[in-house]
Design an enzyme around this catalytic site. Structure first.
Site, short mmCIF file in Angstrom:
data_model
loop_
_atom_site.label_atom_id
_atom_site.label_comp_id
_atom_site.label_asym_id
_atom_site.label_seq_id
_atom_site.Cartn_x
_atom_site.Cartn_y
_atom_site.Cartn_z
N PRO A 326 40.58 48.71 8.18
CA PRO A 326 39.56 47.72 8.57
C PRO A 326 39.38 46.58 7.56
O PRO A 326 38.34 46.48 6.91
CB PRO A 326 38.30 48.56 8.70
N CYS A 327 40.38 45.72 7.46
CA CYS A 327 40.25 44.56 6.57
C CYS A 327 39.13 43.63 7.04
O CYS A 327 38.64 42.82 6.27
CB CYS A 327 41.58 43.82 6.45
#
Ligand SMILES: [Zn+2]
Length: 363
Positions: A326-327
């Site tokens: 989850p950047c």
């Protein structure tokens, strides 16, 4: 970033297919701008009001935006010019469009534009002013759309398309081979990256996986996607082929539940390709709980590199497994969203989705 926002932010939801098909056959101008109709057998997309012969219902596919039709491998109709607005495009812009269709799989750089007698910077500026989409983004959408036609079908259809006289058959084949490489002869695909296209509420995605696990998951209009795919192929020494695998099935099923708000965490075999430092940052990203965010500085401290926000930012931006790693949960220290490869509007929507489905004790 602005370009991605302009070109791919979804329009209002589409009317039902039956309503749109009726509007299409009646050439109903009330539906102008509401939908675009693409014809599977010819690879062309049109305005509802196009005066060309209307296709059969089973051969039509509807899109909310011209960009979405481009990303699905369709090219604008020459009769109704669905990309054009009133007034008509300046001649230099029309020339750029024609130049692309000479070889839609290629990339027209400034040198080629100059050879056409076009001043590159003027042409690019006018293209963008007219379409609200950069010339580069338009070319990328054409190339990616053509290459992904093969992946959509999930089986080798290049020759089928050629037999049918698909309009851009040559561009289609060239685009596919250039991006995905030459598939190995015979049925052995063990050493390949298997590809699948996925539909999500935020747009089409491409997933690539091999025996080790998921290697790539990206929105198809993400800038830099071609570079990522070529880099992966080089590192893994393999071609990309449309195919099925347990990993891809799991990706599809879990993404569907994630977007439906039924799942917050992913349980998938991941095999991201990157340096030791990148791997450390990506592992740190996976420890950010859904519904929460971290700053670049916090991630840097977490991997024992306090002060290395810039390096963390670069590692964050080079993540090729969107959503699952989850950047999008990393934001500026001041709370601003900063950037996102798939466009900031998607980052915002992902964070909203996770906040809404989060809440205390609902993990
Ligand atoms: Zn048309």
């Amino acid at each position: 970033m602005i370009e991605a926002t302009v070109s791919s932010a979804p329009a209002a939801p589409l009317p039902s297919p039956r309503v749109m098909y009726r509007a299409l056959t009646r050439r109903d101008s009330a539906y102008e701008g509401v939908f675009y109709a693409a014809v599977k057998t010819t690879g062309i997309f049109c305005r509802p009001t196009c005066r060309a012969k209307k296709p059969r219902a089973e051969n039509v596919e509807f899109f909310p935006t011209a960009s979405a039709a481009l990303h699905d491998g369709y090219r604008p109709c020459r009769l109704c010019r669905p990309m054009d607005r009133v007034p008509a495009p300046p001649p230099v812009v029309a020339r750029l469009l024609r130049a692309v269709e000479q070889d839609p799989a290629a990339r027209l750089a400034d040198k080629e534009l100059a050879a056409l007698g076009v001043d590159p910077s003027t042409a690019r500026r006018r293209f963008r002013a007219y379409y609200g989409l950069t010339f580069q983004a338009y070319q990328r959408a054409r190339r990616m759309g053509l290459a992904l036609r093969e992946v959509r079908a999930g089986r080798p259809v290049i020759d089928v398309q050629l037999d049918r006289g698909y309009e851009s058959a040559s561009g289609f084949r060239a685009a596919f081979l250039r991006l995905f490489g030459k598939p190995p002869r015979g049925a052995r695909t063990d050493d390949c990256l298997l590809a699948r296209r996925l539909d999500t509420p935020l747009g089409k995605m491409l997933a690539l996986a091999d025996r080790q696990g998921l290697r790539l998951l990206e929105f198809v209009d993400r800038r830099g996607l071609e570079r990522e795919i070529l880099g992966l192929r080089r590192r893994l020494k393999c071609a990309v082929v449309p195919g099925a695998s347990a990993t891809l099935d799991a990706v599809e099923a879990q993404l569907r539940r994630y977007f439906a708000g039924e799942r917050r965490e992913f349980d998938l075999p991941l095999a991201p390709v990157g340096s030791d430092f990148q791997q450390q940052v990506w592992a740190a990203l996976r420890r950010i709980p859904p519904g929460q965010t971290r700053s670049y500085a916090e991630i840097a401290t977490g991997v024992g590199r306090a002060g290395a926000q810039r390096a963390v930012g670069r590692a964050n931006g080079s993540n090729m497994i969107a959503i699952v790693i989850p950047c999008h949960r990393v934001i500026g220290a001041d709370g601003s969203l900063t950037g996102y490869g798939g466009g900031v509007w998607r980052k915002q929507r992902l964070l909203e989705l996770e906040r809404v489905n989060g809440g205390a004790g609902n993990r």
